[in-house]
Design an enzyme around this catalytic site. Sequence first.
Site, PDB file in Angstrom:
ATOM      1  N   LYS A  52      -0.045  27.175 -36.326  1.00  0.00           N
ATOM      2  CA  LYS A  52      -1.160  27.939 -35.456  1.00  0.00           C
ATOM      3  C   LYS A  52      -2.554  27.475 -35.866  1.00  0.00           C
ATOM      4  CE  LYS A  52       2.203  31.541 -33.375  1.00  0.00           C
ATOM      5  NZ  LYS A  52       1.732  33.173 -34.412  1.00  0.00           N
ATOM      6  N   GLN A  96       0.881  38.054 -37.335  1.00  0.00           N
ATOM      7  CA  GLN A  96       3.003  37.222 -36.880  1.00  0.00           C
ATOM      8  C   GLN A  96       4.094  38.396 -37.215  1.00  0.00           C
ATOM      9  OE1 GLN A  96       2.598  34.226 -35.965  1.00  0.00           O
ATOM     10  NE2 GLN A  96       4.653  34.228 -36.409  1.00  0.00           N
ATOM     11  N   ASP A 119      -1.971  37.879 -28.423  1.00  0.00           N
ATOM     12  CA  ASP A 119      -0.513  37.577 -28.412  1.00  0.00           C
ATOM     13  C   ASP A 119      -0.079  38.339 -26.797  1.00  0.00           C
ATOM     14  OD1 ASP A 119       0.629  36.279 -30.318  1.00  0.00           O
ATOM     15  OD2 ASP A 119       0.966  37.518 -32.084  1.00  0.00           O
TER      16      ASP A 119
HETATM   17  N1  GUN Z   1       7.108  35.912 -34.157  1.00  0.00           N
HETATM   18  C1  GUN Z   1       7.711  35.650 -33.130  1.00  0.00           C
HETATM   19  N2  GUN Z   1       6.865  34.592 -32.178  1.00  0.00           N
HETATM   20  C2  GUN Z   1       5.976  34.705 -31.833  1.00  0.00           C
HETATM   21  C3  GUN Z   1       5.232  35.391 -31.162  1.00  0.00           C
HETATM   22  O1  GUN Z   1       4.740  34.628 -30.519  1.00  0.00           O
HETATM   23  N3  GUN Z   1       3.557  35.810 -31.941  1.00  0.00           N
HETATM   24  C4  GUN Z   1       3.862  36.872 -33.084  1.00  0.00           C
HETATM   25  N4  GUN Z   1       2.758  36.955 -33.932  1.00  0.00           N
HETATM   26  N5  GUN Z   1       4.770  37.227 -33.889  1.00  0.00           N
HETATM   27  C5  GUN Z   1       5.558  35.904 -33.619  1.00  0.00           C
END
Ligand code: GUN
Length: 295
Positions: A52, A96, A119
């Site tokens: 990211k 995350q 998110d």
């Molecule tokens: N863990 C697995 N997928 C995601 C996601 O799309 N966002 C976040 N913050 N954590 C994750």
Amino acid sequence: MTILDGKKVSNDIKDEIKAEVDKMKANGEKVPHLAAVIVGNDGASLTYVGSKVRACERVGFESTMVRLSSTTSEVELLDKIDELNKNEDIDGFIIQLPLPDQIDTQKVLMAVNPNKDVDGFHPENFGKMALDMSTFIPATPFGILELLERYNVKTDGKHTVIIGRSHIVGRPMSILMGRKGFPGNSTVTLTHSHTKNITQITSQADIIISALGVPNFLKAEMVKDDAVIIDVGITRVPDETHPKGYVITGDVDYEHVSKKASFITPVPGGVGPMTIAMLLKNTLLARDRHRKAKS
Ligand code: GUN
């Protein structure tokens, strides 16, 4: 059979975003700034957050990675979120997941300022999504919609079967595929661990979206001819012959299912890269909202 090439489409989206950022820079405007918080040392989570941050660099965004130890308390994390909520320089941020056991995930997600919740996990944003209001759509479902749209995959009146009811993928996907419009207007069945006779259900599906996390779960005999197959699985399966010691494996037995499918996403290179591209799109949206709120 057409491969839904998430790698290519995500690169196209990143090029589009970069062009917008270049314009901002030329106008002397502030560029979008995304922060990502990671608690602990989980290898997969570190890889995702690293991707990211690299994606931000690629499109010209600013990014900040906040690394906290695996023993971080809930209060410490909530303090960090408060700081990010108040930081005027940051347009959006993510926490995350998964979080360590000592931290209540729901409490943490509720603490994120909904205007910075790129998110789309805050209940306010999730509720807006369910009510067809403009909001941040969670990045993985958003990426799947974008792939269906860019490949012009017909969803109207189709039977979409979703495997897995997670808050991140299955549940929002079930809402989005049943919405009015395109992609949408599908008749949706949401299956999960308590579903009986899943083969009977999947074999009637026009579109299958699997977000289970069980490698090679979906076999050719579970799928009808010409079905559209979206594989959200990304499990690390140990493999000593591979330099990393594992291979990323999807939920779909690709070798056999691809022979029956009309469209299919590969793993890797399907949904995964789309998730990152859509997080960038949400950050761009957050930056625009932030600027409008200030002006
Ligand atoms: N863990 C697995 N997928 C995601 C996601 O799309 N966002 C976040 N913050 N954590 C994750």
